[in-house]
Write a protein that holds these residues in place. Structure first.
Motif, PDB file in Angstrom:
ATOM      1  N   PRO A 139       0.810  -1.229   0.000  1.00 46.71           N
ATOM      2  CA  PRO A 139       0.000   0.000   0.000  1.00 46.71           C
ATOM      3  C   PRO A 139       0.841   1.276   0.000  1.00 46.71           C
ATOM      4  N   PHE A 140       1.999   1.257   0.650  1.00 44.23           N
ATOM      5  CA  PHE A 140       2.842   2.455   0.625  1.00 44.23           C
ATOM      6  C   PHE A 140       3.233   2.802  -0.812  1.00 44.23           C
ATOM      7  N   LEU A 141       3.726   1.805  -1.556  1.00 43.23           N
ATOM      8  CA  LEU A 141       4.220   2.080  -2.910  1.00 43.23           C
ATOM      9  C   LEU A 141       3.073   2.374  -3.882  1.00 43.23           C
ATOM     10  N   VAL A 155      14.749   3.156  -1.644  1.00 43.18           N
ATOM     11  CA  VAL A 155      14.211   2.503  -0.442  1.00 43.18           C
ATOM     12  C   VAL A 155      15.255   2.583   0.661  1.00 43.18           C
ATOM     13  N   ASN A 156      14.939   3.314   1.728  1.00 47.93           N
ATOM     14  CA  ASN A 156      15.844   3.408   2.884  1.00 47.93           C
ATOM     15  C   ASN A 156      15.460   2.314   3.880  1.00 47.93           C
ATOM     16  N   GLY A 157      16.467   1.532   4.321  1.00 48.07           N
ATOM     17  CA  GLY A 157      16.155   0.383   5.182  1.00 48.07           C
ATOM     18  C   GLY A 157      15.794  -0.831   4.344  1.00 48.07           C
ATOM     19  N   ALA A 159      17.068  -3.629   3.767  1.00 47.70           N
ATOM     20  CA  ALA A 159      17.299  -5.001   4.232  1.00 47.70           C
ATOM     21  C   ALA A 159      16.270  -5.446   5.268  1.00 47.70           C
ATOM     22  N   GLY A 160      15.429  -4.531   5.715  1.00 42.84           N
ATOM     23  CA  GLY A 160      14.423  -4.880   6.733  1.00 42.84           C
ATOM     24  C   GLY A 160      13.248  -5.609   6.109  1.00 42.84           C
ATOM     25  N   SER A 161      12.264  -5.938   6.933  1.00 47.33           N
ATOM     26  CA  SER A 161      11.143  -6.702   6.365  1.00 47.33           C
ATOM     27  C   SER A 161      10.299  -5.831   5.445  1.00 47.33           C
ATOM     28  N   VAL A 162      10.042  -4.588   5.837  1.00 46.11           N
ATOM     29  CA  VAL A 162       9.264  -3.700   4.975  1.00 46.11           C
ATOM     30  C   VAL A 162      10.105  -3.286   3.760  1.00 46.11           C
ATOM     31  N   GLY A 163      11.345  -2.867   4.016  1.00 46.87           N
ATOM     32  CA  GLY A 163      12.202  -2.386   2.930  1.00 46.87           C
ATOM     33  C   GLY A 163      12.522  -3.474   1.905  1.00 46.87           C
ATOM     34  N   VAL A 180      19.028   1.270   0.087  1.00 51.19           N
ATOM     35  CA  VAL A 180      20.000   1.833   1.032  1.00 51.19           C
ATOM     36  C   VAL A 180      20.085   0.898   2.232  1.00 51.19           C
ATOM     37  N   CYS A 181      21.315   0.506   2.588  1.00 50.00           N
ATOM     38  CA  CYS A 181      21.489  -0.425   3.715  1.00 50.00           C
ATOM     39  C   CYS A 181      22.914  -0.297   4.244  1.00 50.00           C
ATOM     40  N   SER A 182      23.220  -1.058   5.296  1.00 49.43           N
ATOM     41  CA  SER A 182      24.591  -1.055   5.821  1.00 49.43           C
ATOM     42  C   SER A 182      25.460  -2.018   5.009  1.00 49.43           C
ATOM     43  N   ASP A 217      11.063   5.743   2.932  1.00 56.38           N
ATOM     44  CA  ASP A 217      11.867   5.567   4.144  1.00 56.38           C
ATOM     45  C   ASP A 217      11.235   4.436   4.947  1.00 56.38           C
ATOM     46  N   ALA A 218      11.504   3.207   4.511  1.00 55.44           N
ATOM     47  CA  ALA A 218      10.872   2.036   5.141  1.00 55.44           C
ATOM     48  C   ALA A 218      11.345   1.875   6.579  1.00 55.44           C
ATOM     49  N   ALA A 219      12.576   2.302   6.854  1.00 54.69           N
ATOM     50  CA  ALA A 219      13.103   2.201   8.223  1.00 54.69           C
ATOM     51  C   ALA A 219      12.646   3.363   9.094  1.00 54.69           C
ATOM     52  N   THR A 240       7.353   5.309   7.320  1.00 51.69           N
ATOM     53  CA  THR A 240       6.573   4.359   8.120  1.00 51.69           C
ATOM     54  C   THR A 240       6.427   4.816   9.566  1.00 51.69           C
ATOM     55  N   VAL A 241       7.263   5.761   9.992  1.00 51.82           N
ATOM     56  CA  VAL A 241       7.333   6.078  11.426  1.00 51.82           C
ATOM     57  C   VAL A 241       6.745   7.460  11.704  1.00 51.82           C
ATOM     58  N   PRO A 242       5.731   7.519  12.590  1.00 51.45           N
ATOM     59  CA  PRO A 242       5.092   8.812  12.864  1.00 51.45           C
ATOM     60  C   PRO A 242       5.950   9.735  13.721  1.00 51.45           C
ATOM     61  N   PHE A 264      -0.655   4.455   7.841  1.00 54.74           N
ATOM     62  CA  PHE A 264      -0.778   3.450   8.895  1.00 54.74           C
ATOM     63  C   PHE A 264      -1.508   2.261   8.286  1.00 54.74           C
ATOM     64  N   THR A 265      -0.728   1.390   7.664  1.00 55.68           N
ATOM     65  CA  THR A 265      -1.332   0.357   6.817  1.00 55.68           C
ATOM     66  C   THR A 265      -2.112  -0.676   7.631  1.00 55.68           C
ATOM     67  N   GLY A 266      -1.688  -0.887   8.885  1.00 57.14           N
ATOM     68  CA  GLY A 266      -2.382  -1.874   9.719  1.00 57.14           C
ATOM     69  C   GLY A 266      -3.786  -1.430  10.082  1.00 57.14           C
ATOM     70  N   LEU A 267      -4.056  -0.125  10.011  1.00 53.68           N
ATOM     71  CA  LEU A 267      -5.362   0.390  10.416  1.00 53.68           C
ATOM     72  C   LEU A 267      -6.380   0.354   9.278  1.00 53.68           C
TER      73      LEU A 267
HETATM   74  N1  LIG Z   1       3.293   2.923   9.335  1.00 47.29           N
HETATM   75  C1  LIG Z   1       2.984   1.646   9.165  1.00 47.29           C
HETATM   76  O1  LIG Z   1       1.901   1.313   8.676  1.00 47.29           O
HETATM   77  C2  LIG Z   1       3.988   0.589   9.554  1.00 47.29           C
HETATM   78  C3  LIG Z   1       3.691  -0.774   9.310  1.00 47.29           C
HETATM   79  C4  LIG Z   1       4.666  -1.715   9.621  1.00 47.29           C
HETATM   80  C5  LIG Z   1       5.879  -1.318  10.174  1.00 47.29           C
HETATM   81  N2  LIG Z   1       6.087   0.007  10.448  1.00 47.29           N
HETATM   82  C6  LIG Z   1       7.367   0.477  10.997  1.00 47.29           C
HETATM   83  O2  LIG Z   1       8.307   0.393   9.946  1.00 47.29           O
HETATM   84  C7  LIG Z   1       9.619   0.332  10.490  1.00 47.29           C
HETATM   85  C8  LIG Z   1      10.428  -0.704   9.753  1.00 47.29           C
HETATM   86  O3  LIG Z   1       9.886  -1.978  10.002  1.00 47.29           O
HETATM   87  P1  LIG Z   1      10.696  -3.274   9.578  1.00 47.29           P
HETATM   88  O4  LIG Z   1       9.856  -4.415  10.011  1.00 47.29           O
HETATM   89  O5  LIG Z   1      11.114  -3.216   8.153  1.00 47.29           O
HETATM   90  O6  LIG Z   1      11.969  -3.138  10.503  1.00 47.29           O
HETATM   91  P2  LIG Z   1      13.308  -3.997  10.452  1.00 47.29           P
HETATM   92  O7  LIG Z   1      13.023  -5.284   9.757  1.00 47.29           O
HETATM   93  O8  LIG Z   1      13.846  -3.986  11.821  1.00 47.29           O
HETATM   94  O9  LIG Z   1      14.255  -3.202   9.452  1.00 47.29           O
HETATM   95  C9  LIG Z   1      14.854  -2.052   9.764  1.00 47.29           C
HETATM   96  C10 LIG Z   1      16.015  -1.883   8.785  1.00 47.29           C
HETATM   97  O10 LIG Z   1      16.427  -0.567   8.952  1.00 47.29           O
HETATM   98  C11 LIG Z   1      17.803  -0.509   8.717  1.00 47.29           C
HETATM   99  N3  LIG Z   1      18.361   0.530   9.573  1.00 47.29           N
HETATM  100  C12 LIG Z   1      18.668   0.470  10.889  1.00 47.29           C
HETATM  101  N4  LIG Z   1      19.165   1.648  11.301  1.00 47.29           N
HETATM  102  C13 LIG Z   1      19.132   2.480  10.216  1.00 47.29           C
HETATM  103  C14 LIG Z   1      19.493   3.835   9.993  1.00 47.29           C
HETATM  104  N5  LIG Z   1      19.998   4.596  10.982  1.00 47.29           N
HETATM  105  N6  LIG Z   1      19.303   4.339   8.754  1.00 47.29           N
HETATM  106  C15 LIG Z   1      18.812   3.597   7.758  1.00 47.29           C
HETATM  107  N7  LIG Z   1      18.459   2.301   7.906  1.00 47.29           N
HETATM  108  C16 LIG Z   1      18.612   1.763   9.123  1.00 47.29           C
HETATM  109  C17 LIG Z   1      18.386  -1.876   9.042  1.00 47.29           C
HETATM  110  O11 LIG Z   1      19.241  -2.310   7.987  1.00 47.29           O
HETATM  111  P3  LIG Z   1      20.795  -1.956   7.950  1.00 47.29           P
HETATM  112  O12 LIG Z   1      21.339  -2.443   9.269  1.00 47.29           O
HETATM  113  O13 LIG Z   1      21.314  -2.672   6.756  1.00 47.29           O
HETATM  114  O14 LIG Z   1      20.844  -0.477   7.781  1.00 47.29           O
HETATM  115  C18 LIG Z   1      17.163  -2.799   9.080  1.00 47.29           C
HETATM  116  O15 LIG Z   1      17.263  -3.825   8.122  1.00 47.29           O
HETATM  117  C19 LIG Z   1       9.425   0.047  11.987  1.00 47.29           C
HETATM  118  O16 LIG Z   1       9.650   1.230  12.714  1.00 47.29           O
HETATM  119  C20 LIG Z   1       7.965  -0.373  12.091  1.00 47.29           C
HETATM  120  O17 LIG Z   1       7.418  -0.086  13.355  1.00 47.29           O
HETATM  121  C21 LIG Z   1       5.164   0.963  10.144  1.00 47.29           C
END
Ligand SMILES: NC(=O)c1ccc[n+]([C@@H]2O[C@H](COP(=O)([O-])OP(=O)(O)OC[C@H]3O[C@@H](n4cnc5c(N)ncnc54)[C@H](OP(=O)(O)O)[C@@H]3O)[C@@H](O)[C@H]2O)c1
Length: 330
Positions: A139-141, A155-157, A159-163, A180-182, A217-219, A240-242, A264-267
């Motif tokens: 839904p974000f994209l 895509v920032n973050g 490597a995460g689950s959302v990113g 973008v990742c580490s 900015d997925a992270a 993703t972060v408020p 807020f996709t969960g809502l």
């Molecule tokens: N708004 C919504 O509807 C919604 C829904 C779901 C989740 N979220 C939020 O979305 C966020 C991401 O969720 P996620 O499940 O993808 O988290 P995650 O799996 O923990 O991924 C976070 C990623 O961010 C990267 N990261 C860490 N520090 C960073 C920095 N300083 N700059 C850039 N990247 C950084 C890390 O990769 P590297 O170590 O490689 O950088 C990591 O892979 C969470 O805060 C979650 O609460 C929001």
């Protein structure tokens, strides 16, 4: 039945395994034997009570719902009277929402909830991971960024689950993707399909001189102020972060050169989520989306699962396996 629960807010150690009576499905409900459930960033906030405003949703003094977890996959184990969409034995996946309960051997959900059938070719862990990352990224994209073929997406973050899901879905939508990742995740993000990868420890991705139609900015670690210089005219910053800043910027940027968007996709209503579950199951079946899984752990290791989540550096999803298939050793 066995559950993982946290009866007070605190570090990963407050999460433990306990027992609860097996729930009975009522009218229009189904009981799911949970074979995989994700432990994600929102579960981490739910368990820790941080940031503090999370307690407005999860309970002021202690978690209102101590059995956490929303994203799951499993088998329909029993159905209540009047249930027509599902039958015992169906493979299903989806999300329970704010009431949680997925970190348990069994959970009861309404048949009109955010639950759909899971095709045979998709594993339990992959299905739970889809609900964790791709159900947010899609839904974000699609709805926030209106990503179309030929667009350039950062895509920032990544490597995460959302990113990670965002990289795959943005490619599927026809975009040219920069992740973008580490340093440790550069090869991983390239393998997910990003055509370009920026190592954030070496280069500031917002200052390379490149311009993007969408910065996702997925992270949630950057800001609109930083990202706007990397956006083309009409470009969108999605986060993703408020924060107070993004709430204000979402309003004030509406008529500007670039826009800021928080979602807020969960809502979203369950009837809006269900077609997305079907779409993602189809994309997983054909291999277009392959969820990355950092770790699969038994439910007894719930505290370890939270420790990985709390690092903020997991690679894809962390999955726990509360139950086993009927006939398998528990
Ligand atoms: N708004 C919504 O509807 C919604 C829904 C779901 C989740 N979220 C939020 O979305 C966020 C991401 O969720 P996620 O499940 O993808 O988290 P995650 O799996 O923990 O991924 C976070 C990623 O961010 C990267 N990261 C860490 N520090 C960073 C920095 N300083 N700059 C850039 N990247 C950084 C890390 O990769 P590297 O170590 O490689 O950088 C990591 O892979 C969470 O805060 C979650 O609460 C929001």
């Amino acid at each position: 039945m066995r559950v993982a629960l946290a009866e007070r807010y605190g570090p990963p150690e407050v999460a433990a395994v306990g027992t609860r009576p097996r729930p009975e499905p009522g009218r229009g409900e189904l009981r799911i034997r949970v074979l995989a459930a994700s432990v994600g960033a929102s579960d981490g906030a739910w368990r820790s009570g941080r940031p503090w405003f999370a307690r407005l949703a999860f309970g002021l003094r202690r978690p209102r719902h101590p059995v956490m977890g929303s994203d799951l996959a499993g088998l329909v184990d029993a159905v209540g009277p009047g249930t027509t969409r599902f039958a015992v034995g169906d493979r299903v996946f989806g999300a329970t929402g704010a009431s949680g309960g997925a970190h348990a051997e069994f959970v009861v959900v309404g048949e009109n909830g955010a639950i759909e059938r899971l095709p045979e070719g998709v594993s339990w862990s992959d299905a739970a991971a889809l609900c964790d990352g791709a159900m947010t990224a899609l839904p974000f994209l699609r709805d926030g960024g209106h990503v179309r073929p030929g667009m350039r997406v950062l895509v920032n973050g990544a490597a995460g689950s959302v990113g990670g899901a965002a990289v795959q879905l943005a490619r599927h939508l026809g975009a040219e993707v920069t992740g973008v990742c580490s340093t440790a995740n550069v090869d991983h993000v390239r393998a997910l399909g990003a055509q370009h990868v920026v190592d954030r420890t070496q280069v500031d991705a917002m200052r390379t001189g490149e311009r993007y139609d969408v910065v996702f900015d997925a992270a949630g670690k950057s800001t609109y102020r930083r990202a706007r210089r990397a956006l083309v005219e009409g470009g969108v910053y999605l986060t993703t972060v408020p924060s107070w800043a993004i709430m204000v910027q979402q309003l004030t940027s509406r008529l500007g050169r670039t826009r800021a968007v928080i979602m807020f996709t969960g809502l979203r209503p369950d009837e809006v989520k269900r077609p997305d579950l079907d779409e993602l199951a189809a994309l997983a079946t054909t291999g277009v989306v392959r969820p990355a899984i950092d770790r699969v752990l038994p439910i007894e290791r719930i505290a370890d699962a939270y420790r990985i989540v709390d690092t903020g550096h997991k690679r894809g999803s962390v999955i726990v396996t509360p139950s086993t298939e009927p006939g398998e050793e528990s």
